[in-house]
Design an enzyme around this catalytic site. Structure first.
Site, PDB file in Angstrom:
ATOM      1  N   LYS A   5       0.828  -1.200   0.000  1.00 55.34           N
ATOM      2  CA  LYS A   5       0.000   0.000   0.000  1.00 55.34           C
ATOM      3  C   LYS A   5       0.864   1.252   0.000  1.00 55.34           C
ATOM      4  O   LYS A   5       1.861   1.319   0.704  1.00 55.34           O
ATOM      5  CB  LYS A   5      -0.905   0.004   1.241  1.00 55.34           C
ATOM      6  N   GLN A   6       0.458   2.181  -0.828  1.00 55.28           N
ATOM      7  CA  GLN A   6       1.151   3.464  -0.831  1.00 55.28           C
ATOM      8  C   GLN A   6       0.145   4.506  -0.373  1.00 55.28           C
ATOM      9  O   GLN A   6      -0.802   4.826  -1.095  1.00 55.28           O
ATOM     10  CB  GLN A   6       1.643   3.747  -2.253  1.00 55.28           C
ATOM     11  N   GLY A   7       0.272   4.988   0.858  1.00 55.20           N
ATOM     12  CA  GLY A   7      -0.661   6.000   1.372  1.00 55.20           C
ATOM     13  C   GLY A   7      -0.110   7.398   1.151  1.00 55.20           C
ATOM     14  O   GLY A   7       0.882   7.592   0.429  1.00 55.20           O
ATOM     15  N   ALA A   8      -0.778   8.378   1.788  1.00 53.31           N
ATOM     16  CA  ALA A   8      -0.354   9.761   1.631  1.00 53.31           C
ATOM     17  C   ALA A   8       0.915  10.044   2.433  1.00 53.31           C
ATOM     18  O   ALA A   8       1.685  10.956   2.130  1.00 53.31           O
ATOM     19  CB  ALA A   8      -1.478  10.690   2.083  1.00 53.31           C
ATOM     20  N   GLU A   9       1.125   9.245   3.482  1.00 55.94           N
ATOM     21  CA  GLU A   9       2.230   9.525   4.403  1.00 55.94           C
ATOM     22  C   GLU A   9       3.280   8.422   4.426  1.00 55.94           C
ATOM     23  O   GLU A   9       4.405   8.664   4.814  1.00 55.94           O
ATOM     24  CB  GLU A   9       1.675   9.625   5.839  1.00 55.94           C
ATOM     25  N   ALA A  10       2.851   7.206   4.072  1.00 51.65           N
ATOM     26  CA  ALA A  10       3.758   6.073   4.267  1.00 51.65           C
ATOM     27  C   ALA A  10       3.542   4.995   3.209  1.00 51.65           C
ATOM     28  O   ALA A  10       2.478   4.919   2.591  1.00 51.65           O
ATOM     29  CB  ALA A  10       3.526   5.473   5.655  1.00 51.65           C
ATOM     30  N   LYS A  25       6.487  -0.275   7.779  1.00 47.40           N
ATOM     31  CA  LYS A  25       5.842   1.001   7.491  1.00 47.40           C
ATOM     32  C   LYS A  25       6.940   2.035   7.334  1.00 47.40           C
ATOM     33  O   LYS A  25       7.657   2.340   8.282  1.00 47.40           O
ATOM     34  CB  LYS A  25       4.888   1.350   8.643  1.00 47.40           C
ATOM     35  N   ASP A 129      -6.960   9.048  14.749  1.00 50.54           N
ATOM     36  CA  ASP A 129      -7.512   8.724  13.431  1.00 50.54           C
ATOM     37  C   ASP A 129      -8.355   7.443  13.553  1.00 50.54           C
ATOM     38  O   ASP A 129      -8.090   6.447  12.886  1.00 50.54           O
ATOM     39  CB  ASP A 129      -6.369   8.544  12.421  1.00 50.54           C
TER      40      ASP A 129
HETATM   41  N1  LIG Z   1       0.456  -4.749  11.411  1.00 54.74           N
HETATM   42  C1  LIG Z   1      -0.317  -4.953  10.346  1.00 54.74           C
HETATM   43  N2  LIG Z   1      -0.751  -6.180  10.019  1.00 54.74           N
HETATM   44  C2  LIG Z   1      -1.526  -6.404   8.930  1.00 54.74           C
HETATM   45  N3  LIG Z   1      -1.906  -5.437   8.081  1.00 54.74           N
HETATM   46  C3  LIG Z   1      -1.485  -4.184   8.338  1.00 54.74           C
HETATM   47  C4  LIG Z   1      -0.684  -3.865   9.479  1.00 54.74           C
HETATM   48  N4  LIG Z   1      -0.415  -2.538   9.471  1.00 54.74           N
HETATM   49  C5  LIG Z   1      -1.030  -2.052   8.374  1.00 54.74           C
HETATM   50  N5  LIG Z   1      -1.667  -3.026   7.693  1.00 54.74           N
HETATM   51  C6  LIG Z   1      -2.431  -2.884   6.436  1.00 54.74           C
HETATM   52  O1  LIG Z   1      -1.977  -1.735   5.753  1.00 54.74           O
HETATM   53  C7  LIG Z   1      -3.013  -0.758   5.670  1.00 54.74           C
HETATM   54  C8  LIG Z   1      -2.442   0.644   5.893  1.00 54.74           C
HETATM   55  O2  LIG Z   1      -1.806   0.720   7.153  1.00 54.74           O
HETATM   56  P1  LIG Z   1      -1.779   2.066   8.020  1.00 54.74           P
HETATM   57  O3  LIG Z   1      -3.197   2.522   8.194  1.00 54.74           O
HETATM   58  O4  LIG Z   1      -0.948   1.855   9.236  1.00 54.74           O
HETATM   59  O5  LIG Z   1      -0.983   3.020   7.026  1.00 54.74           O
HETATM   60  P2  LIG Z   1      -1.267   4.509   6.576  1.00 54.74           P
HETATM   61  O6  LIG Z   1      -0.330   4.820   5.465  1.00 54.74           O
HETATM   62  O7  LIG Z   1      -1.233   5.404   7.765  1.00 54.74           O
HETATM   63  O8  LIG Z   1      -2.735   4.373   6.005  1.00 54.74           O
HETATM   64  P3  LIG Z   1      -3.757   5.540   5.732  1.00 54.74           P
HETATM   65  O9  LIG Z   1      -3.090   6.507   4.796  1.00 54.74           O
HETATM   66  O10 LIG Z   1      -4.928   4.776   5.110  1.00 54.74           O
HETATM   67  O11 LIG Z   1      -4.105   6.120   7.090  1.00 54.74           O
HETATM   68  C9  LIG Z   1      -4.041  -1.165   6.717  1.00 54.74           C
HETATM   69  O12 LIG Z   1      -5.359  -0.763   6.386  1.00 54.74           O
HETATM   70  C10 LIG Z   1      -3.905  -2.678   6.738  1.00 54.74           C
HETATM   71  O13 LIG Z   1      -4.668  -3.244   5.687  1.00 54.74           O
END
Ligand SMILES: Nc1ncnc2c1ncn2[C@@H]1O[C@H](COP(=O)(O)OP(=O)(O)OP(=O)(O)O)[C@@H](O)[C@H]1O
Length: 221
Positions: A5-10, A25, A129
């Site tokens: 996953k590529q989010g806005a922050e990580a 992460k 959040d």
């Molecule tokens: N420890 C974990 N175990 C399993 N899946 C995880 C875990 N941490 C994250 N994920 C998966 O990765 C996705 C994104 O993780 P997280 O919400 O921590 O990142 P983020 O970049 O802050 O996301 P967002 O931008 O959506 O807030 C989660 O919805 C979940 O599907």
């Protein structure tokens, strides 16, 4: 490590850490920020996330185990909660399959969430959040084994006002993502009161104030 996953922050990667299923992460830098400020903000967010994960664990709130933290490369290596789905996916699926009767089926889940958030707030842990995407259901969803994730915006605070805002974010997230879930939020609040006996009344009165402000803002535009 495979990018999932590529989010806005990580960026989130899945792989292994010395043989254990692991989520990596990695927070990336924001090019619009001044570099030194960016480094400092990123480091602060990582430290906040790790501190909250430790504090939750200390108070018996289920979160992924932290394996390793590298501030220089902005990385947290943590336990991969395998065999899980998000609470969001589960509610969507249950509503799709069961229509109107879904709400009564989902009440134990709402109560469980309320209990967890109440316990977090009782220990002054604010998530920042709270959404149904940031809660994982491990194993069979009927076991209600919830693991809280994504503590990047979390902080420690005893102020009822901020706890009220934390609950308001959750209420908005629930109602906007899942239709007809007002009753579920009521169930959630009842369990919250049980889990945070000392502080709940004040927090819920602040929640009412925050709701009013939210409504006024919508009316004024
Ligand atoms: N420890 C974990 N175990 C399993 N899946 C995880 C875990 N941490 C994250 N994920 C998966 O990765 C996705 C994104 O993780 P997280 O919400 O921590 O990142 P983020 O970049 O802050 O996301 P967002 O931008 O959506 O807030 C989660 O919805 C979940 O599907």
């Amino acid at each position: 490590m495979k990018l999932i996953k590529q989010g806005a922050e990580a960026k989130i990667y899945r792989g292994d850490f010395y043989g254990r299923p692991c989520i990596l992460k990695e927070r990336f830098s924001k090019s619009y920020r001044q570099p030194a400020l960016d480094r400092s903000l990123t480091a602060q967010r990582i430290k906040a996330e790790v501190r909250a994960l430790f504090r939750c664990r200390l108070h018996g709130i289920s979160v992924p185990t932290v394996y390793f933290v590298d501030i220089d490369s902005s990385c947290i290596y943590m336990e991969d909660i395998t065999d899980s789905c998000t609470v969001r996916e589960y509610i969507v699926q249950t509503q799709k399959e069961n229509g109107d009767s879904a709400i009564s089926q989902l009440k134990p889940l709402a109560a469980k969430i309320g209990g967890i958030v109440g316990k977090m707030h009782g220990n002054n842990i604010l998530h920042g959040d709270l959404t149904t995407s940031n809660m994982l259901l491990r194993g069979s969803p009927l076991d209600l084994n919830i693991v809280m994730i994504d503590f990047g915006l979390s902080y420690f605070d005893s102020l009822a006002e901020n706890k009220g805002v934390d609950l308001y974010v959750l209420e908005r997230a629930l109602l906007s993502t899942h239709p007809n879930t007002e009753e579920l939020f009521t169930t959630l609040l009842e369990a919250y009161k049980q889990a945070n006996k000392k502080g709940a009344a004040e927090v819920i009165s602040k929640l009412d104030e925050v709701r009013m402000r939210g409504r006024k803002r919508t009316m004024v535009g």
